[in-house]
Design a protein around this motif. Structure first.
Motif, PDB file in Angstrom:
ATOM      1  N   PRO A 102      48.801  24.257  28.438  1.00  0.00           N
ATOM      2  CA  PRO A 102      50.162  23.883  28.883  1.00  0.00           C
ATOM      3  C   PRO A 102      50.860  23.079  27.799  1.00  0.00           C
ATOM      4  CG  PRO A 102      48.508  22.588  30.024  1.00  0.00           C
ATOM      5  CD  PRO A 102      47.775  23.645  29.268  1.00  0.00           C
ATOM      6  N   PRO A 103      52.161  23.317  27.581  1.00  0.00           N
ATOM      7  CA  PRO A 103      52.885  22.574  26.523  1.00  0.00           C
ATOM      8  C   PRO A 103      53.048  21.112  26.906  1.00  0.00           C
ATOM      9  CG  PRO A 103      54.401  23.928  27.789  1.00  0.00           C
ATOM     10  CD  PRO A 103      53.025  24.283  28.264  1.00  0.00           C
ATOM     11  N   THR A 104      53.230  20.300  25.920  1.00  0.00           N
ATOM     12  CA  THR A 104      53.436  18.873  26.149  1.00  0.00           C
ATOM     13  C   THR A 104      54.857  18.622  26.633  1.00  0.00           C
ATOM     14  OG1 THR A 104      54.082  18.552  23.842  1.00  0.00           O
ATOM     15  CG2 THR A 104      51.729  18.332  24.381  1.00  0.00           C
ATOM     16  N   ARG A 105      55.063  17.456  27.235  1.00  0.00           N
ATOM     17  CA  ARG A 105      56.395  17.100  27.725  1.00  0.00           C
ATOM     18  C   ARG A 105      57.368  16.930  26.550  1.00  0.00           C
ATOM     19  NH1 ARG A 105      56.484  15.653  33.028  1.00  0.00           N
ATOM     20  NH2 ARG A 105      58.478  14.537  32.675  1.00  0.00           N
ATOM     21  N   ARG A 106      56.875  16.472  25.427  1.00  0.00           N
ATOM     22  CA  ARG A 106      57.752  16.325  24.271  1.00  0.00           C
ATOM     23  C   ARG A 106      58.263  17.672  23.819  1.00  0.00           C
ATOM     24  NH1 ARG A 106      55.154  13.350  19.271  1.00  0.00           N
ATOM     25  NH2 ARG A 106      54.962  11.784  20.944  1.00  0.00           N
ATOM     26  N   ASP A 198      49.012  35.829  17.741  1.00  0.00           N
ATOM     27  CA  ASP A 198      48.633  35.204  19.022  1.00  0.00           C
ATOM     28  C   ASP A 198      47.669  34.038  18.793  1.00  0.00           C
ATOM     29  OD1 ASP A 198      48.449  35.220  22.019  1.00  0.00           O
ATOM     30  OD2 ASP A 198      46.342  35.669  21.531  1.00  0.00           O
ATOM     31  N   LEU A 199      46.721  34.208  17.919  1.00  0.00           N
ATOM     32  CA  LEU A 199      45.784  33.121  17.631  1.00  0.00           C
ATOM     33  C   LEU A 199      46.497  31.949  16.960  1.00  0.00           C
ATOM     34  CD1 LEU A 199      42.656  35.116  16.341  1.00  0.00           C
ATOM     35  CD2 LEU A 199      43.024  34.118  18.601  1.00  0.00           C
ATOM     36  N   LEU A 200      47.507  32.258  16.105  1.00  0.00           N
ATOM     37  CA  LEU A 200      48.244  31.192  15.450  1.00  0.00           C
ATOM     38  C   LEU A 200      49.016  30.358  16.452  1.00  0.00           C
ATOM     39  CD1 LEU A 200      49.183  29.848  12.814  1.00  0.00           C
ATOM     40  CD2 LEU A 200      51.029  31.558  12.690  1.00  0.00           C
ATOM     41  N   GLU A 201      49.657  30.988  17.430  1.00  0.00           N
ATOM     42  CA  GLU A 201      50.406  30.244  18.443  1.00  0.00           C
ATOM     43  C   GLU A 201      49.466  29.376  19.279  1.00  0.00           C
ATOM     44  OE1 GLU A 201      52.534  33.100  20.691  1.00  0.00           O
ATOM     45  OE2 GLU A 201      53.911  33.648  19.048  1.00  0.00           O
ATOM     46  N   ARG A 202      48.299  29.897  19.646  1.00  0.00           N
ATOM     47  CA  ARG A 202      47.355  29.102  20.426  1.00  0.00           C
ATOM     48  C   ARG A 202      46.826  27.925  19.600  1.00  0.00           C
ATOM     49  NH1 ARG A 202      43.531  33.269  23.900  1.00  0.00           N
ATOM     50  NH2 ARG A 202      45.203  34.608  24.694  1.00  0.00           N
ATOM     51  N   ARG A 203      46.628  28.143  18.322  1.00  0.00           N
ATOM     52  CA  ARG A 203      46.145  27.046  17.487  1.00  0.00           C
ATOM     53  C   ARG A 203      47.181  25.938  17.390  1.00  0.00           C
ATOM     54  NH1 ARG A 203      46.631  25.398  12.369  1.00  0.00           N
ATOM     55  NH2 ARG A 203      48.002  27.139  11.844  1.00  0.00           N
ATOM     56  N   LYS A 204      48.459  26.309  17.261  1.00  0.00           N
ATOM     57  CA  LYS A 204      49.511  25.297  17.190  1.00  0.00           C
ATOM     58  C   LYS A 204      49.621  24.529  18.496  1.00  0.00           C
ATOM     59  CE  LYS A 204      52.330  27.651  13.703  1.00  0.00           C
ATOM     60  NZ  LYS A 204      53.655  28.275  13.400  1.00  0.00           N
ATOM     61  N   ALA A 205      49.550  25.254  19.628  1.00  0.00           N
ATOM     62  CA  ALA A 205      49.624  24.556  20.914  1.00  0.00           C
ATOM     63  C   ALA A 205      48.451  23.598  21.090  1.00  0.00           C
ATOM     64  CB  ALA A 205      49.639  25.577  22.055  1.00  0.00           C
ATOM     65  N   SER A 206      47.297  23.961  20.594  1.00  0.00           N
ATOM     66  CA  SER A 206      46.137  23.079  20.686  1.00  0.00           C
ATOM     67  C   SER A 206      46.297  21.872  19.780  1.00  0.00           C
ATOM     68  CB  SER A 206      44.858  23.849  20.328  1.00  0.00           C
ATOM     69  OG  SER A 206      44.668  24.945  21.194  1.00  0.00           O
ATOM     70  N   GLN A 207      46.869  22.096  18.599  1.00  0.00           N
ATOM     71  CA  GLN A 207      47.056  20.985  17.686  1.00  0.00           C
ATOM     72  C   GLN A 207      48.030  19.957  18.230  1.00  0.00           C
ATOM     73  OE1 GLN A 207      48.179  22.638  13.914  1.00  0.00           O
ATOM     74  NE2 GLN A 207      46.049  23.114  13.310  1.00  0.00           N
ATOM     75  N   GLU A 208      49.045  20.433  18.985  1.00  0.00           N
ATOM     76  CA  GLU A 208      49.994  19.494  19.563  1.00  0.00           C
ATOM     77  C   GLU A 208      49.310  18.540  20.538  1.00  0.00           C
ATOM     78  OE1 GLU A 208      53.121  21.682  21.313  1.00  0.00           O
ATOM     79  OE2 GLU A 208      53.943  22.401  19.400  1.00  0.00           O
ATOM     80  N   ARG A 209      48.270  19.000  21.225  1.00  0.00           N
ATOM     81  CA  ARG A 209      47.534  18.150  22.155  1.00  0.00           C
ATOM     82  C   ARG A 209      46.299  17.525  21.516  1.00  0.00           C
ATOM     83  NH1 ARG A 209      48.496  17.878  27.432  1.00  0.00           N
ATOM     84  NH2 ARG A 209      50.089  19.227  28.335  1.00  0.00           N
TER      85      ARG A 209
END
Length: 1457
Positions: A102-106, A198-209
């Protein structure tokens, strides 16, 4: 533990989300199984499993195996099996392939998608369940445990062209339009680019958290053959920006074990990234906590204010102290997920201190801020949080091997909330407090139970070691709630303790600060209250709280019975419970809850082998069952624990158990149990007052004798009570006056019935209906009955009764029951007497038994019975349990004897001044045999016989004769007696049937033997003895022998076959009159041995006879016919019937037999006869036809033939084609006469003395059908000698008997081919001569011979050196040899060797050829050369040997001088 939210109680682990291993359908099931709202009472949801719809193959099967391997390491439990150490375990959450964090609130605020954010769980958000002043919710822990992981692993598939073309039949990859080597397929590149994006987007979302991301690419088998697979994988990894070391993995097709190993290594490689994630979370929340304002700067105003006379609730936001609690709790949770137990317990302890301060009336951390208001929602949530935090802190200290600290925190939690409960008006007088306290004990017990099962070891405190709790330096503290807030542990601040009265104490110093815990000091010691015990102790405490809870609730229920009206305050209860708590408590089964807790405690104490505590808990379980109305279960528990208390002598506790058991039995209608318990309650060992004993006695009497009692509505089954297993009010003892007695003589015994205790032990006399004494011999049983009605007290009857007082004041009563009557129907000896058992008295019943046979009589048991119309109660006293020789009584009240405890037995004896003056009789105790307390057994032996037995005979005895033995008996008794004798001839080997016999009349036995009706017997019964000179026997009238007279009896023993000693046993029986007009049967045995030897020994010499015998002993008419094998046979051949004559061979032999008398005694021989050939076989068949068949009408049995009955019988002579005939015999005695010529005058027979040798000559003819088929040795027959023992006085008392003497076998000379040689009279050197060999075949078969000639040194031979010959039966063959001598002197001729080739076996004459189908075998036999007759003087002597032939060769000129 299930009463608290599972998120607060379970052990947390790092969370790992894996996507791509479940389908969308499985993901929908997962969402249904995990709703957003969770009931706190439900256990944690199980981890989702992969779908099992249909069978999966290929890549789907690989994914299922990988998912199963990752989920198998999930550890959802209340206890950490790794004991707090860092491991590689994750809590794995499977998701579908399209899952993303899930994306962060920011991020949502930046993209204007804040409406897509998850529900906020912050107290600042109005939609949050914690708004506005909530502390923490289990949903926040669930979110971080199941939705926001520390590691995210995406499992993806690499695109393959087969997915659109399809698989071919041969499994090869389909057609591809790829160009030359190095040219990239555009379709593959497009799919690889999509996957990398697709893997790049998931990696970025994980890095944000801050979540660690990794990808796993699963290959198919077709990829393994693609040479460009390496380039494709590198392209995807680089495009997604993944590290090849810890972020990108490739899983080729593998088996289950390889996939499982891959899953383990995958989790281990991601564990470090997970720890970094939780480390960052702790830092982030610590920074947030540090940014909070000071607690002293923000003071929370009151929660309520009066405006305009109306109350208006003003919502207040969460205080700074509340935010501090939230951050400490979160940091503790992240540290727990990180498996950092030290930091986790530090954060949880800080949060717990903040939370406890919030319960105080006035906060010490935030001065002026009021505490949480009781019975509100936030108060209930905070209370649950405090309980769960205390549980976690205790659990973490157990992880860290600090059990004292864990127990300290638990005790402090109870003390603090006890004080809080009093301020909340929910003290120990309310059921709510006891419900909460019972829950705490139970949860802590569950924690210890789970921990010990997982491997936790409980400490073992010992004095001198670290003290687990000390009151040293402890001062009594105030119950001011402020004293209980803000207290640190192990930091030098104040500590908590519990005093002896249960009050809280506050003391300075550090207790339990270290992992070992405890302090040392002058007052140090082991305090059981502060020693961590096993879970059973806490379960028991919880059960006690449940009992108090039920009692308090019953009081509240009595005050507020209406379930629909809220309880109103009263003067006695100014603070009543709420209607909701009352209704919730009404739905609880308190008794079942108490039983459950007691049962758990019982199992734990039993596990740790605490026997006393288990019995105590069992009694509490029984009492709870009784309160619940489950009387049957209560009775079972009471009986179970009563056995142990009864065995160990805890009579005070046993009395209470029996009282409860009586009540349960009455409720169930088990009146047999009531009677049993009342009888045991009458025992003086049961502590009770006199009034209580009278009540027990009256109740028992009413049940047994009152007809209208509720227990007597029907007839009860016989009730048998084993008294040694319970406490008795009367003791029993039995003993014999002596330990040994004679058969048929009276032996006295005394039965002692003594009441236990003093005068008040038995309130009233107790009447028995009967007393039964059972012996090991049922014919001696005695039954004493009391026939009086219940209202009659005087005693009447023929039995003599005496009484006295011993020096202790006990009344002793003696009853004489020596003359009892025998009841034939009941098979028991009976007597009637009074059987009232008086207090502080002893009844001694004296009886007598008369055993009729030799045995050991034991008293089996004594039964005291109470028989009424509805009852038959039997009190059994087995003597094996209550009476043992030399043993001390088990009860504190000793059995008889009464005067102290002497070292030897005592017998209550009656002493009278005269026989008739019975009133002057007195009782006294007489000491018997020393060293034995009791004699419960009696050894009955026969009287010692005074009869003298002598045996007269001449040893050794001869086999086959009737050997006389004289038995003389002398009466040595004091009176005349009639005697009988039994004689037994014992067999040599009991396993073999014996042919020996013993008789009284040998002539009658010989006559029956000749008639074939004799039966050999080894025993003679009932021989009546009379004085010497008179006739007696088994059929004569019994005669009494006077004192000192002798009786004489002659028996005859006939022994056959084996020359070995025989044992003869004679038994003399008679009866002797005793003083009491009874007769005692007496028996005496006498055994002796007789040596038996053979009477004769024979040796025979066989001499072949060549002379012709013209006359045989058989005439033409009387000569028996030949046996079929010796007769001519007719054989059907192809050209008709051909008669083949029998080729018999006849030989005659002269038998010279020497017979010697081997024994020392002379004998008379009446006849000596040779039994030969067929006569021997026929006689043997006659002899073996019956048990003891006749042989020639005389009665002798051949040893050889009788022994053959026990072995396999050999073939007869007729079966092998041999016939033996007796032609002449010359049985000549010492006087020159033939044996048997004396006629009928037996007295003229001269004795044949020891060592005399007699020779007998017999001429026999042996006819053989085929000597080749005949055995090497044949049994010609045996000598049959008719004889008897010679007496010196010339009078013969025994008849003639026959003895068959076996003879040595005859060795037959079988016909063999032989060779003779004929040589010239003169042989000269250098002059040839002719030697003629004649080969003879005397057999009836054609012989095949192989001839070889070996050269000689002094002679030259010209002719055939080797040839084969065939000679017909009874034919000759000539061979001529031309020899040329080369030297003079004795010269050996060339050696002629003839070898016969025999074929075995050959077919018998007259046997069909198809009846014998066996392979042939050859045997070589060397033909010998028989010597020639001398043809001249010595100089022409020729010698023939079995090996060579020699000739004397003269010189060529002249003769030798």
């Amino acid at each position: 533990m299930d009463t608290y939210p599972p998120e607060f109680a379970i052990h947390l682990q790092p969370t790992l989300v894996v996507s791509g291993l479940t389908s969308a359908e499985d993901a929908s099931h997962q969402e249904d199984a995990n709703p957003p709202q969770v009931n706190a009472d439900n256990p944690p949801p199980p981890p989702p499993r992969p779908g099992t719809q249909g069978s999966k193959t290929g890549l789907a099967a690989q994914k299922a195996i990988l998912l199963q391997a990752m989920l198998s390491r999930n550890n959802v439990s209340y206890w950490d099996n790794t004991k707090g150490l860092a491991g590689s375990l994750f809590y794995v959450i499977p998701e579908q392939a399209a899952y993303n964090l899930p994306p962060t609130r920011r991020f949502l605020q930046q993209t204007n998608q804040l409406h897509l954010a998850q529900q906020s769980l912050s107290p600042t958000t109005p939609s949050s369940p914690l708004y506005p002043d909530g502390l923490i919710t289990p949903l926040w822990i669930r979110r971080h445990r199941e939705q926001i992981p520390s590691v995210f692993i995406a499992v993806v598939d690499l695109w393959d062209r087969e997915s659109i073309i399809g698989n071919t039949d041969n499994g090869q990859r389909g057609f591809s339009d790829k160009g030359p080597l190095g040219v990239v397929d555009p379709m593959e590149r497009d799919h690889d680019t999509t996957l990398a994006q697709d893997l790049l987007e998931r990696r970025k979302a994980s890095q944000e958290r801050g979540v660690k991301f990794a990808a796993v690419v699963m290959l198919q088998r077709s990829h393994m053959e693609d040479p460009s697979i390496e380039d494709r994988l590198n392209f995807v990894r680089k495009s997604a920006g993944l590290d090849i070391k810890n972020s990108f993995y490739v899983l080729p097709p593998s088996n289950s074990q390889e996939i499982s190993d891959f899953a383990v290594n995958l989790q281990r490689s991601q564990y470090e990234g997970s720890m970094n994630y939780y480390k960052e979370q702790v830092k982030r929340h610590k920074k947030k906590r540090s940014n909070l304002p000071s607690t002293t700067a923000s003071v929370r105003p009151g929660q309520q204010s009066n405006m305009g006379g109306s109350q208006q609730t003003q919502q207040q936001t969460l205080s700074v102290q509340g935010w501090m609690f939230r951050y400490d709790f979160k940091m503790g949770m992240f540290s727990e997920c990180k498996q950092d137990i030290d930091n986790a317990v530090k954060f949880y302890e800080s949060a717990y201190g903040l939370l406890i301060d919030m319960f105080a009336v006035t906060s010490t951390i935030t001065p002026g801020t009021p505490g949480l208001q009781a019975r509100t929602r936030r108060w209930a949530e905070a209370k649950v949080l405090a309980d769960c935090l205390c549980l976690k802190i205790c659990k973490f200290h157990l992880y860290l091997d600090a059990p004292s600290t864990a127990l300290f925190y638990f005790r402090r939690h109870l003390i603090v909330f006890k004080a809080f409960s009093e301020s909340w008006r929910m003290g120990d007088d309310s059921f709510e407090y006891w419900a909460w306290l019972g829950k705490q004990y139970r949860v802590f017990g569950d924690l210890l139970d789970i921990g010990t099962k997982a491997g936790f070891k409980l400490p073992t405190p010992s004095p001198g070691s670290i003290v687990y709790g000390s009151f040293a330096g402890m001062t009594e503290g105030s119950k001011d709630l402020n004293k209980f807030s803000g207290i640190g542990v192990g930091n030098g601040a104040a500590g908590f303790g519990i005093g002896p009265s249960g009050d809280a104490y506050v003391y300075n110093g550090s207790v339990g600060g270290g992992r070992g815990g405890g302090t040392h000091g002058p007052g140090a010691g082991v305090n059981p209250m502060l020693v961590l015990q096993h879970a059973g102790y806490f379960y028991h405490q919880s059960a006690n709280c449940s009992v108090q809870r039920r009692l308090r609730f019953e009081m509240a229920e009595e005050a507020y019975p209406d379930s629909s009206v809220a309880p109103a305050p009263t003067s006695s209860r100014p603070y009543p419970p709420t209607l909701q708590s009352m209704n919730a408590e009404r739905a609880i089964d308190h008794l079942s809850l108490t039983i459950e807790l007691l049962t758990k405690s019982y199992e734990q104490f039993k596990r740790y082998k605490a026997g006393r505590m288990t019995l105590f808990l069992a009694s509490e379980i029984a009492g709870t069952y009784y309160t619940a109305g489950k009387f049957e279960m209560a009775l079972k528990f009471f009986e179970r624990i009563g056995k142990t208390y009864r065995k160990e002598g805890w009579n005070l506790i046993l009395t209470s158990i029996l009282k409860w058991s009586i009540q349960c039995a009455k409720e169930l209608g088990y009146w047999e149990n009531v009677v049993e318990y009342l009888i045991e309650m009458m025992s003086p060992d049961m502590p009770a007052t006199d009034a209580k004993r009278r009540s027990v006695f009256d109740e028992l009497f009413s049940i047994l004798h009152t007809k209208n009692h509720p227990a007597n509505t029907s007839v009860h089954k016989p009730l048998v009570l084993p008294m040694p297993q319970m406490n008795s009010f009367v003791s029993c003892a039995v003993q014999f006056q002596s330990k040994q007695a004679f058969v048929a003589s009276a032996s006295k015994f005394q039965l002692q019935l003594a009441t236990q205790g003093g005068q008040g032990a038995l309130p009233k006399p107790f009447r028995l209906s009967y007393v039964l004494v059972e012996f090991s011999d049922p014919t001696l049983n005695h039954r004493f009955e009391d026939p009086r009605p219940l209202d009659q007290t005087d005693v009447q009857g023929p039995m003599e009764r005496l009484s006295m007082k011993d020096r202790t004041g006990r009344n002793v009563e003696w009853v004489d029951c020596g003359r009892c009557t025998f009841d034939t129907q009941a098979s028991v000896w009976k007597a009637n007497l009074g059987l009232d058992i008086h207090p502080h008295s002893t009844m001694v019943i004296e009886g007598a038994i008369v055993p009729e046979k030799e045995q050991t009589i034991k008293v089996v048991k004594i039964t005291l019975g109470v028989a009424t119309e509805q009852w038959n109660v039997a009190l059994e006293y087995p003597t094996t349990d209550i009476i043992q020789e030399g043993d001390q009584p088990s009860s504190q009240h000793n059995y008889m004897p009464l005067q102290g405890n002497p070292p030897r037995r005592q017998w209550l004896e009656v002493s009278r001044a005269s026989e008739d003056a019975s009133p002057s009789a007195k009782l006294k105790f007489k000491h018997l045999d020393k060293g034995a307390k009791r004699a419960p057994s009696l050894r009955v032996v026969p009287r010692e016989s005074k009869v003298e037995i002598q045996t007269l005979f001449k040893s050794p005895a001869y086999l086959d004769e009737f050997f006389p033995v004289v038995i003389k008996v002398r009466n040595g008794e004091a009176s005349s007696v009639a005697m009988e004798m039994d004689v037994e001839l014992q067999p040599i080997d009991p396993s073999i049937e014996s042919l020996d016999s013993v008789v009284l009349d040998p002539h009658a036995a010989l006559k029956s033997l000749s008639a074939g009706s004799f039966q050999a017997t080894q025993t003679l019964h009932g021989i009546r003895l009379s004085k010497a000179g008179s006739s007696a026997g088994s059929g004569s009238v019994a005669q009494e022998l006077a004192v000192g007279e002798w009786a004489e009896q002659i028996i005859f023993v006939k022994a056959l076959e084996i020359p070995t000693p025989r044992t003869i046993v004679c038994k003399i029986r008679y009866e002797v009159s005793l003083e009491n007009e009874q007769k005692s049967s007496t028996e005496k045995r006498h055994a002796f041995r007789v040596q038996f030897i053979p009477p004769f020994d024979a040796a025979v010499d066989y001499t072949p006879q060549l002379a012709h015998v013209s006359k045989s002993k058989f005439t033409q008419e009387s000569e028996p016919a030949l046996v079929p094998i010796l007769q001519s046979n007719v054989v059907d051949e192809k050209y008709g019937a051909v008669t083949v004559p029998a080729l018999t061979h006849t030989e005659m032999y002269l038998m010279s037999t020497r017979v010697n008398n081997e024994g020392p005694w002379p004998v008379q021989v009446k006849e000596v006869k040779l039994i030969v050939g067929s006569e021997s076989n026929s006689l043997a068949e006659v002899g073996t036809g019956g048990r003891d068949g006749a042989a020639g009408g005389i009665g002798g049995l051949s040893r050889s033939h009788s022994i053959s009955r026990l072995r396999d019988r050999k073939k007869s002579l007729q079966e092998v084609g041999i016939r033996v005939e007796l032609l002449e015999d010359s049985s000549i005695g010492l006087d020159g006469n033939r044996f048997g010529d004396e006629g009928e005058n037996e007295s003229s027979l001269r004795p044949w003395r020891s060592g005399n040798l007699q020779t007998f000559n017999h001429l026999v003819r042996v006819t053989a059908a085929d000597l080749d088929m005949a055995p090497d040795q044949i049994e010609v027959g045996y000598l049959r000698i008719l004889w008897r023992r010679f007496e010196d006085d010339g009078q013969a008392s025994t008849p003639f008997v026959a003895t068959n003497v076996p003879l040595q076998p005859l060795e037959l000379l079988k016909a063999q081919p032989y060779m003779t040689v004929d040589l010239p009279n003169d042989a000269l050197v250098n002059r040839p001569f002719t030697a003629r060999y004649e080969i003879h075949n005397p057999t009836g078969k054609t012989q095949e011979l192989a001839m070889t000639v070996e050269a000689s040194e002094g002679m030259v031979y010209a002719g055939t050196m080797q040839t084969t010959l065939r000679i017909l039966p009874f034919a000759n063959h000539s061979i001529q040899m031309n020899c040329y001598p080369l030297q003079a002197g004795l010269t050996r001729l060339p050696l002629v060797k003839l070898v016969v080739n025999k074929r075995k076996p050959s077919r018998r004459r007259g046997q069909a050829s198809h009846q014998l189908q066996q392979p042939e075998s050859h045997e070589e036999v060397l033909v010998k050369v028989r010597g020639a007759t001398k043809m001249g003087g010595p100089q022409n002597a020729r010698t023939g040997t079995g090996e060579s032939v020699v000739i004397f060769v003269k010189p060529e000129t002249g003769s030798l001088e």
